[in-house]
Design a protein around this motif. Sequence first.
Motif, PDB file in Angstrom:
ATOM      1  N   GLU A 223       0.834  -1.207   0.000  1.00  0.00           N
ATOM      2  CA  GLU A 223       0.000   0.000   0.000  1.00  0.00           C
ATOM      3  C   GLU A 223       0.868   1.256   0.000  1.00  0.00           C
ATOM      4  O   GLU A 223       0.596   2.212  -0.742  1.00  0.00           O
ATOM      5  N   GLU A 224       1.910   1.279   0.789  1.00  0.00           N
ATOM      6  CA  GLU A 224       2.811   2.441   0.824  1.00  0.00           C
ATOM      7  C   GLU A 224       3.424   2.696  -0.557  1.00  0.00           C
ATOM      8  O   GLU A 224       3.480   3.837  -1.025  1.00  0.00           O
ATOM      9  N   ILE A 225       3.857   1.644  -1.215  1.00  0.00           N
ATOM     10  CA  ILE A 225       4.480   1.772  -2.543  1.00  0.00           C
ATOM     11  C   ILE A 225       3.456   2.259  -3.566  1.00  0.00           C
ATOM     12  O   ILE A 225       3.758   3.129  -4.398  1.00  0.00           O
ATOM     13  N   LEU A 226       2.228   1.728  -3.512  1.00  0.00           N
ATOM     14  CA  LEU A 226       1.201   2.141  -4.468  1.00  0.00           C
ATOM     15  C   LEU A 226       0.720   3.561  -4.222  1.00  0.00           C
ATOM     16  O   LEU A 226       0.448   4.304  -5.173  1.00  0.00           O
ATOM     17  N   VAL A 227       0.642   3.975  -2.960  1.00  0.00           N
ATOM     18  CA  VAL A 227       0.270   5.363  -2.658  1.00  0.00           C
ATOM     19  C   VAL A 227       1.354   6.302  -3.190  1.00  0.00           C
ATOM     20  O   VAL A 227       1.050   7.351  -3.774  1.00  0.00           O
ATOM     21  N   GLU A 228       2.620   5.930  -3.030  1.00  0.00           N
ATOM     22  CA  GLU A 228       3.716   6.754  -3.579  1.00  0.00           C
ATOM     23  C   GLU A 228       3.638   6.813  -5.103  1.00  0.00           C
ATOM     24  O   GLU A 228       3.888   7.861  -5.700  1.00  0.00           O
ATOM     25  N   ALA A 229       3.303   5.691  -5.738  1.00  0.00           N
ATOM     26  CA  ALA A 229       3.170   5.655  -7.197  1.00  0.00           C
ATOM     27  C   ALA A 229       2.044   6.592  -7.637  1.00  0.00           C
ATOM     28  O   ALA A 229       2.199   7.377  -8.580  1.00  0.00           O
ATOM     29  N   TRP A 230       0.913   6.494  -6.945  1.00  0.00           N
ATOM     30  CA  TRP A 230      -0.231   7.358  -7.239  1.00  0.00           C
ATOM     31  C   TRP A 230       0.171   8.832  -7.075  1.00  0.00           C
ATOM     32  O   TRP A 230      -0.108   9.661  -7.951  1.00  0.00           O
ATOM     33  N   ALA A 231       0.832   9.153  -5.966  1.00  0.00           N
ATOM     34  CA  ALA A 231       1.217  10.539  -5.686  1.00  0.00           C
ATOM     35  C   ALA A 231       2.213  11.075  -6.708  1.00  0.00           C
ATOM     36  O   ALA A 231       2.232  12.277  -6.989  1.00  0.00           O
ATOM     37  N   ALA A 232       3.030  10.187  -7.282  1.00  0.00           N
ATOM     38  CA  ALA A 232       4.007  10.608  -8.287  1.00  0.00           C
ATOM     39  C   ALA A 232       3.327  11.020  -9.595  1.00  0.00           C
ATOM     40  O   ALA A 232       3.911  11.755 -10.394  1.00  0.00           O
ATOM     41  N   ARG A 233       2.094  10.569  -9.822  1.00  0.00           N
ATOM     42  CA  ARG A 233       1.409  10.830 -11.090  1.00  0.00           C
ATOM     43  C   ARG A 233       0.158  11.703 -10.954  1.00  0.00           C
ATOM     44  O   ARG A 233      -0.342  12.232 -11.946  1.00  0.00           O
ATOM     45  N   ALA A 234      -0.354  11.841  -9.744  1.00  0.00           N
ATOM     46  CA  ALA A 234      -1.588  12.607  -9.524  1.00  0.00           C
ATOM     47  C   ALA A 234      -1.305  14.107  -9.555  1.00  0.00           C
ATOM     48  O   ALA A 234      -0.183  14.548  -9.273  1.00  0.00           O
ATOM     49  N   PRO A 235      -2.339  14.903  -9.868  1.00  0.00           N
ATOM     50  CA  PRO A 235      -2.175  16.359  -9.794  1.00  0.00           C
ATOM     51  C   PRO A 235      -1.799  16.779  -8.371  1.00  0.00           C
ATOM     52  O   PRO A 235      -2.300  16.216  -7.393  1.00  0.00           O
ATOM     53  N   LYS A 236      -0.933  17.782  -8.278  1.00  0.00           N
ATOM     54  CA  LYS A 236      -0.415  18.227  -6.979  1.00  0.00           C
ATOM     55  C   LYS A 236      -1.528  18.580  -5.987  1.00  0.00           C
ATOM     56  O   LYS A 236      -1.464  18.207  -4.822  1.00  0.00           O
ATOM     57  N   LYS A 237      -2.556  19.271  -6.441  1.00  0.00           N
ATOM     58  CA  LYS A 237      -3.651  19.668  -5.558  1.00  0.00           C
ATOM     59  C   LYS A 237      -4.333  18.430  -4.963  1.00  0.00           C
ATOM     60  O   LYS A 237      -4.653  18.395  -3.771  1.00  0.00           O
ATOM     61  N   LEU A 238      -4.552  17.413  -5.767  1.00  0.00           N
ATOM     62  CA  LEU A 238      -5.188  16.182  -5.303  1.00  0.00           C
ATOM     63  C   LEU A 238      -4.304  15.474  -4.275  1.00  0.00           C
ATOM     64  O   LEU A 238      -4.786  14.990  -3.247  1.00  0.00           O
ATOM     65  N   VAL A 239      -3.005  15.447  -4.531  1.00  0.00           N
ATOM     66  CA  VAL A 239      -2.054  14.832  -3.600  1.00  0.00           C
ATOM     67  C   VAL A 239      -2.061  15.583  -2.269  1.00  0.00           C
ATOM     68  O   VAL A 239      -2.123  14.973  -1.195  1.00  0.00           O
ATOM     69  N   ASP A 240      -2.000  16.914  -2.336  1.00  0.00           N
ATOM     70  CA  ASP A 240      -1.999  17.722  -1.110  1.00  0.00           C
ATOM     71  C   ASP A 240      -3.273  17.490  -0.298  1.00  0.00           C
ATOM     72  O   ASP A 240      -3.204  17.321   0.921  1.00  0.00           O
ATOM     73  N   GLU A 241      -4.430  17.438  -0.964  1.00  0.00           N
ATOM     74  CA  GLU A 241      -5.696  17.187  -0.272  1.00  0.00           C
ATOM     75  C   GLU A 241      -5.713  15.802   0.372  1.00  0.00           C
ATOM     76  O   GLU A 241      -6.171  15.637   1.501  1.00  0.00           O
ATOM     77  N   PHE A 242      -5.200  14.816  -0.353  1.00  0.00           N
ATOM     78  CA  PHE A 242      -5.184  13.439   0.142  1.00  0.00           C
ATOM     79  C   PHE A 242      -4.347  13.335   1.416  1.00  0.00           C
ATOM     80  O   PHE A 242      -4.793  12.797   2.424  1.00  0.00           O
ATOM     81  N   PHE A 243      -3.132  13.853   1.388  1.00  0.00           N
ATOM     82  CA  PHE A 243      -2.238  13.743   2.548  1.00  0.00           C
ATOM     83  C   PHE A 243      -2.687  14.632   3.705  1.00  0.00           C
ATOM     84  O   PHE A 243      -2.459  14.283   4.863  1.00  0.00           O
ATOM     85  N   ALA A 244      -3.347  15.754   3.421  1.00  0.00           N
ATOM     86  CA  ALA A 244      -3.875  16.620   4.476  1.00  0.00           C
ATOM     87  C   ALA A 244      -4.993  15.907   5.243  1.00  0.00           C
ATOM     88  O   ALA A 244      -5.156  16.112   6.440  1.00  0.00           O
ATOM     89  N   GLY A 245      -5.721  15.041   4.540  1.00  0.00           N
ATOM     90  CA  GLY A 245      -6.830  14.334   5.161  1.00  0.00           C
ATOM     91  C   GLY A 245      -6.461  13.057   5.880  1.00  0.00           C
ATOM     92  O   GLY A 245      -7.309  12.389   6.466  1.00  0.00           O
ATOM     93  N   ARG A 246      -5.197  12.693   5.885  1.00  0.00           N
ATOM     94  CA  ARG A 246      -4.760  11.431   6.502  1.00  0.00           C
ATOM     95  C   ARG A 246      -4.392  11.627   7.941  1.00  0.00           C
ATOM     96  O   ARG A 246      -3.907  12.576   8.395  1.00  0.00           O
TER      97      ARG A 246
END
Length: 138
Positions: A115-138
């Motif tokens: 899961e950690e590896i796949l979340v990093e993969a997702w974050a490497a390709r997702a729009p920055k705003k979406l990544v920031d929102e995702f990690f802010a909500g964790r």
Amino acid sequence: MKPMAAPEDIGVICSGLPEVELGFSWGDRPTYKVPRGPKGRGFVLYRAPRKTDLDPKTGEPYRDLLVIMVPDDAAKSALVEDPSLPFFTVPHFDGYNAVLVQESRLGEISRDELEEILVEAWAARAPKKLVDEFFAGR
């Protein structure tokens, strides 16, 4: 003891991330992409067998390869160079921020590690705003 990863965890984990869809790239290769829609960028791809990518143990083409994006060369090196992990690369991916793993070897890592590896993969390709929102909500 932590549960070990399994091939079915790929879809469960990837589909649980924001704005992910399972589509196709390279013609017919199933690929998890972010964000949904025509601007989606692949972060996990099911790689087709290739005559150039041979299993050193059998001499046969790998039949169950996943390509997983990584954030950078340091992350790639960390995964590929750790002998306790099943990740590797082939010359085709030299200079490309991705690692390979056989689905049949996912059980060598925990589901949490996958899961950690796949979340990093997702974050490497997702729009920055979406990544920031995702990690802010964790």
